[in-house]
Design a protein around this motif. Structure first.
Motif, PDB file in Angstrom:
ATOM      1  N   ASP A 122     -49.775   6.708 -16.863  1.00 16.00           N
ATOM      2  CA  ASP A 122     -48.941   5.993 -17.690  1.00 16.00           C
ATOM      3  C   ASP A 122     -49.588   4.569 -18.110  1.00 16.00           C
ATOM      4  O   ASP A 122     -49.404   3.673 -17.618  1.00 16.00           O
ATOM      5  CB  ASP A 122     -47.717   5.548 -17.218  1.00 16.00           C
TER       6      ASP A 122
ATOM      7  N   THR B 129     -46.545  -5.370 -26.894  1.00  9.62           N
ATOM      8  CA  THR B 129     -46.850  -4.699 -28.113  1.00  9.62           C
ATOM      9  C   THR B 129     -47.821  -5.429 -29.113  1.00  9.62           C
ATOM     10  O   THR B 129     -48.531  -4.555 -29.667  1.00  9.62           O
ATOM     11  CB  THR B 129     -45.675  -4.060 -28.684  1.00  9.62           C
TER      12      THR B 129
ATOM     13  N   SER C 255     -46.453   6.247 -30.625  1.00 10.60           N
ATOM     14  CA  SER C 255     -46.886   6.540 -29.277  1.00 10.60           C
ATOM     15  C   SER C 255     -47.788   7.750 -29.135  1.00 10.60           C
ATOM     16  O   SER C 255     -47.803   8.463 -30.241  1.00 10.60           O
ATOM     17  CB  SER C 255     -45.880   6.705 -28.041  1.00 10.60           C
TER      18      SER C 255
ATOM     19  N   VAL D 275     -48.699   3.131 -21.117  1.00 12.14           N
ATOM     20  CA  VAL D 275     -48.112   2.539 -22.086  1.00 12.14           C
ATOM     21  C   VAL D 275     -47.912   1.130 -22.018  1.00 12.14           C
ATOM     22  O   VAL D 275     -48.215   0.414 -23.183  1.00 12.14           O
ATOM     23  CB  VAL D 275     -46.517   2.710 -21.830  1.00 12.14           C
TER      24      VAL D 275
ATOM     25  N   ALA E 145     -43.540   9.579 -24.795  1.00 10.10           N
ATOM     26  CA  ALA E 145     -45.106   9.963 -24.553  1.00 10.10           C
ATOM     27  C   ALA E 145     -45.032  10.563 -22.934  1.00 10.10           C
ATOM     28  O   ALA E 145     -45.907  11.610 -22.744  1.00 10.10           O
ATOM     29  CB  ALA E 145     -46.093   8.714 -24.634  1.00 10.10           C
TER      30      ALA E 145
ATOM     31  N   SER F  37     -42.215   6.516 -28.888  1.00 10.77           N
ATOM     32  CA  SER F  37     -41.988   5.384 -27.965  1.00 10.77           C
ATOM     33  C   SER F  37     -42.652   6.009 -26.642  1.00 10.77           C
ATOM     34  O   SER F  37     -43.255   7.014 -26.423  1.00 10.77           O
ATOM     35  CB  SER F  37     -40.571   5.400 -27.524  1.00 10.77           C
ATOM     36  N   GLY F  38     -42.882   4.777 -25.635  1.00 13.41           N
ATOM     37  CA  GLY F  38     -43.459   5.108 -24.394  1.00 13.41           C
ATOM     38  C   GLY F  38     -42.882   6.438 -23.644  1.00 13.41           C
ATOM     39  O   GLY F  38     -43.281   7.408 -23.068  1.00 13.41           O
TER      40      GLY F  38
ATOM     41  N   ALA G  94     -48.766   3.844 -25.738  1.00 12.97           N
ATOM     42  CA  ALA G  94     -47.780   3.484 -26.572  1.00 12.97           C
ATOM     43  C   ALA G  94     -47.999   1.786 -27.135  1.00 12.97           C
ATOM     44  O   ALA G  94     -49.173   1.292 -26.693  1.00 12.97           O
ATOM     45  CB  ALA G  94     -46.362   3.697 -26.199  1.00 12.97           C
ATOM     46  N   LYS G  95     -46.890   1.232 -26.844  1.00 12.18           N
ATOM     47  CA  LYS G  95     -46.804  -0.368 -27.011  1.00 12.18           C
ATOM     48  C   LYS G  95     -48.008  -1.104 -27.681  1.00 12.18           C
ATOM     49  O   LYS G  95     -47.504  -1.021 -29.203  1.00 12.18           O
ATOM     50  CB  LYS G  95     -47.017  -1.080 -25.576  1.00 12.18           C
TER      51      LYS G  95
ATOM     52  N   ALA H  90     -50.452   8.705 -21.221  1.00 12.40           N
ATOM     53  CA  ALA H  90     -49.363   8.419 -22.106  1.00 12.40           C
ATOM     54  C   ALA H  90     -49.735   7.009 -22.800  1.00 12.40           C
ATOM     55  O   ALA H  90     -49.786   6.006 -22.037  1.00 12.40           O
ATOM     56  CB  ALA H  90     -47.670   8.489 -21.375  1.00 12.40           C
TER      57      ALA H  90
END
Length: 442
Positions: free
Chosen positions: A245, A51, A283, A247, A112, A108-109, A273-274, A271
């Motif tokens: 994904d 992250t 996200s 993330v 997403a 958050s992931g 995030a992180k 998707a």
């Protein structure tokens, strides 16, 4: 003053997370390091599980957070609108491959992923989703129906009943000798889909195929480009939406802004995030405006998603990554780290495969006598690394892969320091096994 020795015994924190490795009491973080309650500095090769790609508490990110807090702390978007979320959407649009230009922000992931699957089902009017064995997409109930990195995550939870199907993820070691690499993987995945469509679910009932372009929790497995390209082709052939994904792979982790760029394959939905906001919860579910406009107003919403402070941190994160050349550094330092780890493999019978793309590096730990995956040995090695002052994390179906994900700001000196500590830990571990080796030969 907290008594760290007894905190877990008090039962205040759910043990499902509170006792995860290394469960290290920390009072501060700075750059590449955590500062423990014991006063020691620990070199962090986890980046908060991919992250904090800009390192811990990057001063420009912290300054942006402080400035935003002085003006606006909470939205919610839809009730009000604010500059940081609009600026972030514009910055992301410039980084993502076309036509990914429209954003639903969450926290958050897993959120997403939930958004991505809901969007795909809504647009296609189909219900089934195909994921891949070894993939990790989150632990909320919808995301969990797609997650197969470990069976324990699904224990006692009737997830995905009649809604999801799984196919094998590409494993490079499976390629037979003498066959063209691209041709083999194209035919391999084509046959897997054909078998699924013939026996379990018709393609015109499948809303989406979802995958991690590089397995994260599943062991940092890097698939062939031809495998991903063929999946894109199959999805197009049957009107199935492709979800990436990203993330964990996003925001420079693989040596490009997104793994989609590295593999030359653009999904319909992504998707992310992180690494988006240097540690703050944020996200996004991303697609083209054309797809997003088909999502009925009010069918998906959020209270905290796209928080003004998190969006300001994300804008600063992108600026730092561009200004400091962190994408290029991830490629350069990733190549260097991979070469060092391959050298270690030649010295240590406890190392199986070594895999890496950018600063996403996996070191498989095997039993030196049997060659089998060795999760128990891995934990021993990680504990020894922690004692020496460097933190790694684990992954893989049996917890047999060391996950190495330093911040994208990392330099060669600190990479060498951490890898040398790993070398020392492996040497000590293998020395402890020597008496057992004698028993094996009797």
């Amino acid at each position: 003053m907290i008594d760290w020795k007894t905190i877990n015994e008090e039962g205040l924190l759910a043990p499902t997370m509170a006792k995860d490795f290394p469960n290290l009491p920390v009072v501060k973080s700075d750059g590449y390091f955590y500062i423990g309650a014991d006063g020691r500095k620990y070199l962090d090769f986890t980046s908060g599980i991919a992250t904090e790609n800009t390192g811990h508490r990057h001063p420009k990110v912290i300054a942006a957070i402080k400035d935003q807090v002085d003006h606006l702390v909470h939205g919610p978007i839809g009730i009000i609108n604010y500059e940081s979320i609009i600026q972030l959407a514009k910055k992301l649009k410039a980084l993502l491959p076309e036509p990914l230009d429209c954003f639903f922000f969450g926290n958050s992931g897993a959120e997403a992923i939930e958004g991505a699957v809901k969007l795909a089902r809504h647009v296609t009017k189909r219900q089934y989703v195909i994921s891949f064995l070894g993939g990790f997409h989150g632990r909320t109930m919808g995301a969990l129906s797609l997650t197969t990195s470990k069976s324990k995550y699904r224990r006692h939870l009737p997830v995905g009943a009649n809604m999801t199907y799984q196919l094998p993820y590409a494993q490079i070691t499976e390629t037979p000798r003498g066959l063209d690499h691209d041709e083999y993987w194209s035919e391999h995945v084509e046959k897997n889909f054909e078998r699924l469509f013939n026996h379990q679910v018709a393609p015109d009932e499948v809303a989406a195929v979802i995958l991690e372009p590089v397995l994260g929790e599943g062991g940092y497995v890097i698939p062939p480009r031809a495998w991903l390209q063929k999946i894109r082709e199959i999805c197009d052939r049957h009107g199935i939406l492709l979800i990436f994904d990203e993330v964990q792979t996003g925001f420079g982790r693989t040596g490009d802004w997104f793994a989609a760029n590295r593999f030359g394959v653009t999904p319909d939905i992504m998707a992310i995030a992180k690494g988006i906001a240097s540690g703050l919860p944020l996200s996004a579910t991303v697609s083209s405006k054309e797809l997003m406009e088909q999502w009925t107003v009010g069918s998906h919403s959020t209270t905290f998603g796209g928080n003004p402070v998190a969006c300001a941190a994300a804008c600063a994160t992108i600026d730092v990554m561009q200004d400091e050349g962190l994408i290029e550094n991830a490629r350069r330092m990733g190549d260097y780290a991979l070469s060092r780890l391959l050298e270690l493999k030649g010295k240590h019978p406890s190392i199986g495969q070594v895999r890496g793309i950018g600063l996403m590096l996996g070191i498989e730990i095997i039993h030196p006598f049997t060659g089998k995956p060795n999760g128990e040995g891995l934990m021993n090695i990680l504990e020894k690394c922690l004692e020496k002052g460097v933190i790694f994390y684990l992954s893989g179906n049996q917890g047999e892969v060391i996950r190495m994900m330093p911040p994208l700001t990392i330099d060669q000196e600190h990479l060498d320091t951490g890898i040398s500590m790993l070398h020392e830990a492996l040497t000590e571990y293998e020395r402890e096994l020597e008496p057992l080796k004698a028993e094996q030969t009797i």
